[in-house]
Design a protein around this motif. Structure first.
Motif, PDB file in Angstrom:
ATOM      1  N   SER A 257      10.235 -16.967 147.500  1.00 45.19           N
ATOM      2  CA  SER A 257      10.962 -15.779 147.068  1.00 45.19           C
ATOM      3  C   SER A 257      10.006 -14.622 146.782  1.00 45.19           C
ATOM      4  O   SER A 257      10.268 -13.470 147.152  1.00 45.19           O
ATOM      5  CB  SER A 257      11.788 -16.095 145.824  1.00 45.19           C
ATOM      6  N   GLY A 261       9.819 -11.038 148.948  1.00 47.74           N
ATOM      7  CA  GLY A 261      10.459  -9.969 148.206  1.00 47.74           C
ATOM      8  C   GLY A 261       9.811  -8.615 148.437  1.00 47.74           C
ATOM      9  O   GLY A 261       8.718  -8.507 149.011  1.00 47.74           O
ATOM     10  N   ASP A 265      10.913  -6.925 143.547  1.00 48.68           N
ATOM     11  CA  ASP A 265      11.094  -8.372 143.405  1.00 48.68           C
ATOM     12  C   ASP A 265       9.812  -9.029 142.905  1.00 48.68           C
ATOM     13  O   ASP A 265       9.837  -9.867 141.990  1.00 48.68           O
ATOM     14  CB  ASP A 265      11.489  -9.000 144.746  1.00 48.68           C
ATOM     15  N   THR A 285      18.547 -13.296 137.292  1.00 46.38           N
ATOM     16  CA  THR A 285      17.881 -12.469 138.300  1.00 46.38           C
ATOM     17  C   THR A 285      17.094 -13.341 139.269  1.00 46.38           C
ATOM     18  O   THR A 285      17.114 -13.115 140.497  1.00 46.38           O
ATOM     19  CB  THR A 285      16.939 -11.453 137.625  1.00 46.38           C
ATOM     20  N   ALA A 288      19.321 -14.898 141.781  1.00 44.97           N
ATOM     21  CA  ALA A 288      19.764 -13.926 142.792  1.00 44.97           C
ATOM     22  C   ALA A 288      18.666 -13.662 143.816  1.00 44.97           C
ATOM     23  O   ALA A 288      18.936 -13.573 145.029  1.00 44.97           O
ATOM     24  CB  ALA A 288      20.180 -12.622 142.097  1.00 44.97           C
ATOM     25  N   LEU A 289      17.427 -13.556 143.369  1.00 46.39           N
ATOM     26  CA  LEU A 289      16.317 -13.289 144.290  1.00 46.39           C
ATOM     27  C   LEU A 289      16.054 -14.496 145.191  1.00 46.39           C
ATOM     28  O   LEU A 289      15.746 -14.338 146.379  1.00 46.39           O
ATOM     29  CB  LEU A 289      15.058 -12.932 143.508  1.00 46.39           C
ATOM     30  N   ALA A 291      18.297 -16.647 146.117  1.00 47.24           N
ATOM     31  CA  ALA A 291      19.383 -16.669 147.103  1.00 47.24           C
ATOM     32  C   ALA A 291      19.139 -15.639 148.199  1.00 47.24           C
ATOM     33  O   ALA A 291      19.322 -15.917 149.389  1.00 47.24           O
ATOM     34  CB  ALA A 291      20.717 -16.410 146.405  1.00 47.24           C
ATOM     35  N   LYS A 292      18.717 -14.445 147.806  1.00 43.55           N
ATOM     36  CA  LYS A 292      18.473 -13.371 148.778  1.00 43.55           C
ATOM     37  C   LYS A 292      17.397 -13.769 149.789  1.00 43.55           C
ATOM     38  O   LYS A 292      17.488 -13.430 150.979  1.00 43.55           O
ATOM     39  CB  LYS A 292      18.053 -12.087 148.045  1.00 43.55           C
ATOM     40  N   SER A 293      16.393 -14.497 149.339  1.00 43.19           N
ATOM     41  CA  SER A 293      15.266 -14.852 150.202  1.00 43.19           C
ATOM     42  C   SER A 293      15.495 -16.131 151.009  1.00 43.19           C
ATOM     43  O   SER A 293      14.649 -16.510 151.824  1.00 43.19           O
ATOM     44  CB  SER A 293      14.005 -15.031 149.355  1.00 43.19           C
ATOM     45  N   ASN A 294      16.639 -16.779 150.773  1.00 43.93           N
ATOM     46  CA  ASN A 294      16.938 -18.049 151.452  1.00 43.93           C
ATOM     47  C   ASN A 294      15.899 -19.125 151.145  1.00 43.93           C
ATOM     48  O   ASN A 294      15.659 -20.033 151.940  1.00 43.93           O
ATOM     49  CB  ASN A 294      17.048 -17.855 152.973  1.00 43.93           C
TER      50      ASN A 294
END
Length: 338
Positions: A257, A261, A265, A285, A288-289, A291-294
């Motif tokens: 992550s 980011g 991030d 947070t 969420a980060l 998840a965003k980065s897979n």
């Protein structure tokens, strides 16, 4: 903490540890008896602390691997029971020490020994269990088995120190992190599997196969644990979801992550991990980060990669019930994410 990350459904059939449990059940009964015997002491606090963790519901996967690996090569005797018990004592000692180093409050759903008896008692009882483990190794009389397990003990300790050296450092690379878990987790899986063919008098090729199997199973196991800390449930983990984050641990989802980011991030991760700003709001947070980065699904993919290597390691060996059970363990370890 209200939110966990939904993991990608890869439509696996749920694997089970039951074949391994059934295969090793008679010998595990002997292991459990020996555990109780060797954890005993006239010093009252020693069995209290030891039994607190020993009786807390761990699957005892590592000693079962030792028993299954010995049976795979037709071993007849009782040395595998002593070695399996040694492996479990090494694991238990590591947990006692880890909880002190990590300042953990919960282990397998219960207060850690250090929270009840204090850090000093936890460390010293861990040392006692290591001593008992080495006495049992000597009793077996196999220098090769003693060499493998004692080497593993040294590597595990090196892994602990290596983890300290990367703790709180967001510049830790994926290779750095894999070196930590190869030492801290995979080394004991590897040794547990290799001592089986050793005492059975199997060939070097057989030993190499079981060592590779154990190493890669251990890597897959730890990577799935890393995923579960951000995407699992407390009852599955035996600890609180997000404990790794609260303790400022660098794990692979965090590494990925951070690397993927943007500047904001990465500033968040440095604040949370390096400066200890890791309250519940920060955890949200972090989730969420990640998840965003897979990062979780990619960590799972890496775990599956090591699982495939473990499976290939056993491929040349004769088909036996022990081999089938040990292959299913690979899928079981990875399927814990479902």
């Amino acid at each position: 903490m209200g939110v966990v990350i939904p993991l990608e459904d890869k439509n696996r059939n749920t694997a089970s540890i039951k074949p391994l449990v059934d295969l090793t059940k008679p010998d595990m009964g002997r292991v459990n008896q020996l555990i109780l015997e060797k954890a005993g002491s006239d010093v009252e606090m020693i069995p209290e602390v030891a039994n607190h963790l020993i009786s807390s519901g761990g699957k005892r996967l590592r000693p079962m691997l030792t028993l299954a690996a010995a049976s795979m090569f037709g071993y007849e005797g009782d040395g595998h029971v002593k070695l399996a018990t040694s492996v479990e004592f090494m694991h238990t000692a590591t947990l006692l020490h880890d909880d002190v180093v990590d300042e953990s409050d919960l282990r397998r759903g219960k207060s850690t020994a250090r929270m009840i008896w204090g850090n000093q008692a936890s460390v010293l009882v861990g040392d006692f269990l290591l001593g008992q483990a080495f006495k049992m190794m000597v009793d077996v009389g196999s220098l090769d088995a003693l060499d493998v397990l004692s080497t593993a003990a040294s590597i595990i300790a090196e892994g602990e120190v290596l983890q300290l050296s990367v703790a709180g450092n967001m510049e830790t690379t994926e290779d750095d992190y894999l070196a930590v878990i190869r030492a801290k987790t995979a080394a004991l899986f590897s040794a547990a599997a290799e001592v089986g063919p050793i005492i059975a008098g199997a060939s070097k090729a057989d030993r190499d196969a079981l060592r590779s199997y154990g190493t890669n199973l251990g890597l897959a196991f730890q990577l799935v644990d890393d995923v579960l800390d951000y995407g699992g449930k407390a009852q599955d983990l035996g600890k609180n979801v997000g404990d790794d984050f609260r303790e400022g641990k660098i794990t692979l989802p965090v590494v990925l992550s951070y690397r993927r980011g943007d500047d904001n991030d990465r500033a968040f991760w440095r604040s949370a991990i390096e400066e200890g700003n890791n309250d519940e709001a920060a955890l949200e947070t972090a989730l969420a980060l990640i998840a965003k980065s897979n990062a979780l699904n990619d960590t799972i993919t890496r775990a599956e990669h090591y699982g495939a290597i473990a499976r290939d390691a056993l491929a040349p060996l004769a088909d036996t019930p022990a081999k089938a059970a040990m292959l299913e363990v690979i899928d079981f370890c990875i399927d814990r994410i479902n």
